[in-house]
Scaffold this motif. Structure first.
Motif, mmCIF file in Angstrom:
data_model
loop_
_atom_site.group_PDB
_atom_site.id
_atom_site.type_symbol
_atom_site.label_atom_id
_atom_site.label_comp_id
_atom_site.label_asym_id
_atom_site.label_seq_id
_atom_site.Cartn_x
_atom_site.Cartn_y
_atom_site.Cartn_z
ATOM 1 N N GLY A 193 0.814 -1.213 0.000
ATOM 2 C CA GLY A 193 0.000 0.000 0.000
ATOM 3 C C GLY A 193 0.845 1.259 0.000
ATOM 4 O O GLY A 193 0.533 2.246 -0.677
ATOM 5 N N PHE A 194 1.954 1.231 0.752
ATOM 6 C CA PHE A 194 2.877 2.363 0.787
ATOM 7 C C PHE A 194 3.506 2.575 -0.586
ATOM 8 O O PHE A 194 3.630 3.714 -1.060
ATOM 9 N N PHE A 195 3.884 1.490 -1.246
ATOM 10 C CA PHE A 195 4.486 1.576 -2.580
ATOM 11 C C PHE A 195 3.512 2.204 -3.584
ATOM 12 O O PHE A 195 3.897 3.078 -4.378
ATOM 13 N N ILE A 196 2.250 1.792 -3.555
ATOM 14 C CA ILE A 196 1.264 2.346 -4.484
ATOM 15 C C ILE A 196 1.062 3.832 -4.217
ATOM 16 O O ILE A 196 1.004 4.656 -5.153
ATOM 17 N N SER A 197 0.962 4.222 -2.945
ATOM 18 C CA SER A 197 0.776 5.638 -2.616
ATOM 19 C C SER A 197 1.975 6.467 -3.058
ATOM 20 O O SER A 197 1.817 7.571 -3.604
ATOM 21 N N VAL A 198 3.179 5.953 -2.828
ATOM 22 C CA VAL A 198 4.386 6.665 -3.254
ATOM 23 C C VAL A 198 4.423 6.807 -4.770
ATOM 24 O O VAL A 198 4.833 7.856 -5.306
ATOM 25 N N THR A 199 3.962 5.781 -5.493
ATOM 26 C CA THR A 199 3.944 5.851 -6.954
ATOM 27 C C THR A 199 3.018 6.960 -7.439
ATOM 28 O O THR A 199 3.362 7.730 -8.357
ATOM 29 N N TYR A 200 1.831 7.059 -6.842
ATOM 30 C CA TYR A 200 0.896 8.133 -7.210
ATOM 31 C C TYR A 200 1.529 9.504 -6.945
ATOM 32 O O TYR A 200 1.470 10.411 -7.802
ATOM 33 N N ILE A 201 2.114 9.671 -5.775
ATOM 34 C CA ILE A 201 2.693 10.966 -5.414
ATOM 35 C C ILE A 201 3.889 11.287 -6.308
ATOM 36 O O ILE A 201 4.056 12.424 -6.772
ATOM 37 N N TRP A 202 4.734 10.305 -6.567
ATOM 38 C CA TRP A 202 5.911 10.508 -7.412
ATOM 39 C C TRP A 202 5.509 10.940 -8.824
ATOM 40 O O TRP A 202 6.051 11.905 -9.373
ATOM 41 N N ASP A 203 4.551 10.239 -9.423
ATOM 42 C CA ASP A 203 4.130 10.580 -10.777
ATOM 43 C C ASP A 203 3.545 11.989 -10.839
ATOM 44 O O ASP A 203 3.775 12.731 -11.808
ATOM 45 N N ALA A 204 2.777 12.366 -9.812
ATOM 46 C CA ALA A 204 2.197 13.710 -9.792
ATOM 47 C C ALA A 204 3.289 14.774 -9.664
ATOM 48 O O ALA A 204 3.276 15.781 -10.383
ATOM 49 N N LEU A 205 4.246 14.553 -8.765
ATOM 50 C CA LEU A 205 5.308 15.544 -8.568
ATOM 51 C C LEU A 205 6.211 15.654 -9.789
ATOM 52 O O LEU A 205 6.658 16.759 -10.140
ATOM 53 N N ALA A 246 12.892 -0.266 3.492
ATOM 54 C CA ALA A 246 13.878 -0.784 2.538
ATOM 55 C C ALA A 246 13.191 -1.582 1.433
ATOM 56 O O ALA A 246 13.549 -1.472 0.249
ATOM 57 N N PHE A 247 12.190 -2.380 1.786
ATOM 58 C CA PHE A 247 11.436 -3.117 0.772
ATOM 59 C C PHE A 247 10.691 -2.169 -0.159
ATOM 60 O O PHE A 247 10.604 -2.400 -1.369
ATOM 61 N N VAL A 248 10.119 -1.097 0.400
ATOM 62 C CA VAL A 248 9.417 -0.118 -0.437
ATOM 63 C C VAL A 248 10.370 0.478 -1.464
ATOM 64 O O VAL A 248 10.048 0.594 -2.658
ATOM 65 N N VAL A 249 11.568 0.861 -1.032
ATOM 66 C CA VAL A 249 12.557 1.454 -1.940
ATOM 67 C C VAL A 249 12.970 0.454 -3.014
ATOM 68 O O VAL A 249 13.069 0.790 -4.206
ATOM 69 N N LEU A 250 13.197 -0.806 -2.618
ATOM 70 C CA LEU A 250 13.606 -1.823 -3.589
ATOM 71 C C LEU A 250 12.535 -2.036 -4.655
ATOM 72 O O LEU A 250 12.838 -2.093 -5.860
ATOM 73 N N VAL A 251 11.286 -2.178 -4.223
ATOM 74 C CA VAL A 251 10.204 -2.396 -5.188
ATOM 75 C C VAL A 251 10.052 -1.185 -6.102
ATOM 76 O O VAL A 251 9.881 -1.316 -7.316
#
Length: 638
Positions: free
Chosen positions: A186-198, A540-545
């Protein structure tokens, strides 16, 4: 008698043969029993999914919830679909685009709402699927295979794998998915949304990307250098304007989303604002963007959608794709038209699908199955989180077999497959829930859910709206790009709600004297240093994925890293943490398949879970028990 045996040979052999027959019968009966059990649990409730809002009656408040949840889910589905459609159009050179994404998202959602076991889960094409499809396009180029037929076989093989996993009971493995894995994904998906927007908002400002003029100069332009500088200034101004619109959309979305915590207005008005947070924010900021000075600053920086072409594909082809060996590439003419003159001659011979290329599609099909096995089941699990107090049983095995059938159909039409959406699925359940705000101590508040309108209507309405959006693309084009990015920021940040990884990450920089009040997940024997180590492992897993998902070619394997989370939790973490620490940081949940078994139909109540309320206080009034005078009688009725 044989070799001194105490029983005749025929009797010994007969008993062994009979035992083998019973074993075979037991094994055969086990095949598909989980799917059958899911159907037995959900079919008796199918009528109530359509005709009731609380399991027995159709109440007006429930109808209002369905309307607001449908609109919210439509907005949270259509806007990411537009971005994903533009990404695929760019990554696949026009072979896939927004029409295919809308057809897939809307069509799969309609089928899911009609025959899926758990209709609260929202289905659609996700950003990981866009990454996977882009990698498949590059692999097809490397194999000299026609992309669309090859992608069709990838989906067909993957769909068959989905159905086989469901029939043979492999979906039971989802019970091994604890909060450790769900929080990371869930953290990875949220970070992906925020990253793409920024990236979309800040890239033109910081790097000057896409600011250079590459069109035709207007007639009478003498000083092209001055015109280029003027164009860059205008585009940079449009980027800053979209950044302001994104910030306004995000702030307004979050404010309305938490309106129930306000003291302004009446409770009914606050609930209305919270239910329609995304729609209101998008409407307000889109209207503001048409103020003349703002409109001039934005220029053409509104949503880039194709012309209104109805149900037609992105280029001239038929929807069903020829998947037979020897079939020619349906995009051959498109490839020749888009190629340069130097390479056009080499592309006059269309690519042909060969048998070995079909066999080679099994490997990416395995990757897609691994991705959906984790992604879909996690999204379904989050949509059925125990905090929502759902009354109806789960149907993981049947749902995964339905998803497999839908993925197979996507292969026949050569459209990108979809699965359960994060964070849209749990946010959809939240939009259908009745909740109240309670004090959580230390000046904090928390949401407490009483019940959920468990219906199929909201999913069917929003999916049908997405499907019909192919006829209304010009209307969608009025939305500024900045408002879209603001909604992406909102979806990413809203996905952090309830994610303990997000809370523990902030505790690392919280004032030490205030940490003890915040750590509700710490047991008596859990030191804060152990909480830090556990949180660092998850991050660390979030960053790797995240990094693996951004690497070309290698990104096709990122589902494997996600799948590795479950064995890591089972076998590796117990070597680093004591059982008491793991129970505090990653508390075990009752298995979904056994925790919510449906009970026989009763004239007094619908099948339900055990009551979540303490004796004597049925909160929320969401469960109607038809004349029960006390809660003990209600328990007996349930």
């Amino acid at each position: 008698r044989f070799c001194g045996a105490s029983k005749p040979v025929w009797r010994v052999l007969g008993m062994e043969a009979e035992g083998e027959k019973k074993g075979r019968r037991r094994r055969c009966s086990a095949v598909g029993k989980d799917v059958a059990a899911d159907l037995n649990g959900r079919i008796p409730l199918y009528k109530s999914d359509w005709l009731t809002t609380d399991g027995r009656h159709c109440r007006r408040s429930g109808v209002f919830k369905i309307a607001s949840a449908s609109l919210f889910s439509y907005i949270s589905s259509i806007l990411p679909a537009i971005v994903i459609g533009n990404i695929l159009d760019d990554q696949t050179d026009g072979q896939l685009g927004l029409p295919e994404v809308l057809i897939s998202t809307g069509g799969m959602g309609v089928v899911w709402a009609l025959v899926g076991g758990q209709p609260l889960c929202i289905i659609g094409v996700t950003m990981p699927v866009a990454i996977f499809t882009s990698v498949c396009y590059k692999l097809a180029e490397a194999l000299d295979a026609p992309f669309l037929p090859w992608l069709g076989w990838v989906c067909i093989f993957s769909g068959l794998m989905h159905i086989a996993l469901a029939i043979f009971g492999a979906v039971h493995f989802v019970n091994k998915t604890t909060a450790f894995s769900c929080e990371i994904f869930g953290f990875f998906i949220s970070v992906t949304y925020i990253w793409d927007a920024l990236v979309a908002l800040l890239d033109p400002i910081i790097t000057g990307k896409d600011l250079d003029f590459d069109g035709t100069y207007p007639p009478g332009t003498n000083d092209t250098v001055a015109y280029d500088e003027l164009y860059k200034t205008q585009q940079r101004g449009a980027a800053f304007t979209n950044l302001a619109l994104a910030g306004g959309t995000y702030v307004l979305c979050m404010a309305f989303h938490r309106a129930q915590r306000w003291r302004l207005f009446t409770p009914g008005v606050r609930v209305l604002l919270a239910d329609y947070a995304a729609a209101l924010s998008l409407g307000v900021l889109t209207a503001l963007s048409y103020i003349p000075v703002v409109d001039d600053a934005i220029g053409d920086k509104r949503l880039d959608v194709p012309d209104d072409n109805g149900l037609n594909p992105s280029f001239d082809r038929s929807w069903p794709v020829d998947l037979s060996a020897g079939a020619e590439d349906p995009a051959a003419e498109l490839i020749v038209e888009s190629a340069s003159n130097a390479t056009a001659a080499a592309l006059e011979e269309p690519l042909v699908l060969e048998a070995w290329q079909i066999a080679a599609s099994i490997l990416p099909a395995l990757m897609l199955t691994a991705l959906f096995f984790f992604d879909h089941n996690v999204s379904s699990k989050l949509a059925q989180d125990p905090k929502f107090k759902l009354r109806k049983p789960t149907a993981y095995h049947w749902d995964f077999s339905v998803l497999g059938l839908e993925v197979l159909l996507c292969g026949l039409f050569a459209v990108p497959p979809g699965n359960g959406l994060i964070p849209q699925a749990p946010l959809h359940t939240r939009a259908l829930a009745n909740c109240k705000i309670e004090a959580a101590g230390n000046g904090q508040t928390r949401e407490v859910f009483s019940d959920v309108v468990e219906t199929r209507w909201s999913n069917l309405i929003q999916s049908t709206a997405v499907l019909c959006s192919v006829f209304a693309l010009p209307a969608i084009a009025v939305i500024p790009q900045g408002c879209l990015d603001g909604v992406f920021l909102f979806l990413g940040m809203a996905g952090f709600d309830g994610n303990e990884l997000w809370e523990r990450m902030w505790l690392m920089i919280t004032q030490p004297s205030l940490r003890a009040r915040e750590l509700r997940f710490m047991g008596a024997d859990t030191r804060y240093s152990r909480v830090q180590l556990y949180t660092a492992i998850q991050l660390a897993f979030v960053v790797l994925v995240f990094v693996l998902a951004k690497l070309p070619y290698i990104a096709v394997a990122f589902p494997l890293l996600i799948a590795v989370l479950i064995p890591c939790r089972i076998y590796w973490l117990p070597r680093l943490f004591t059982p008491a620490e793991l129970d505090a940081l990653d508390p075990p949940e009752p298995p979904p398949d056994s925790a919510r078994e449906p009970e026989p139909m009763s004239p007094r109540a619908e099948p339900a879970r055990p009551s979540p309320w303490p004796d004597g206080a049925a909160e929320g009034g969401g469960l109607h028990l038809g004349g029960s005078s006390t809660l003990s009688e209600a328990h007996q009725a349930l």
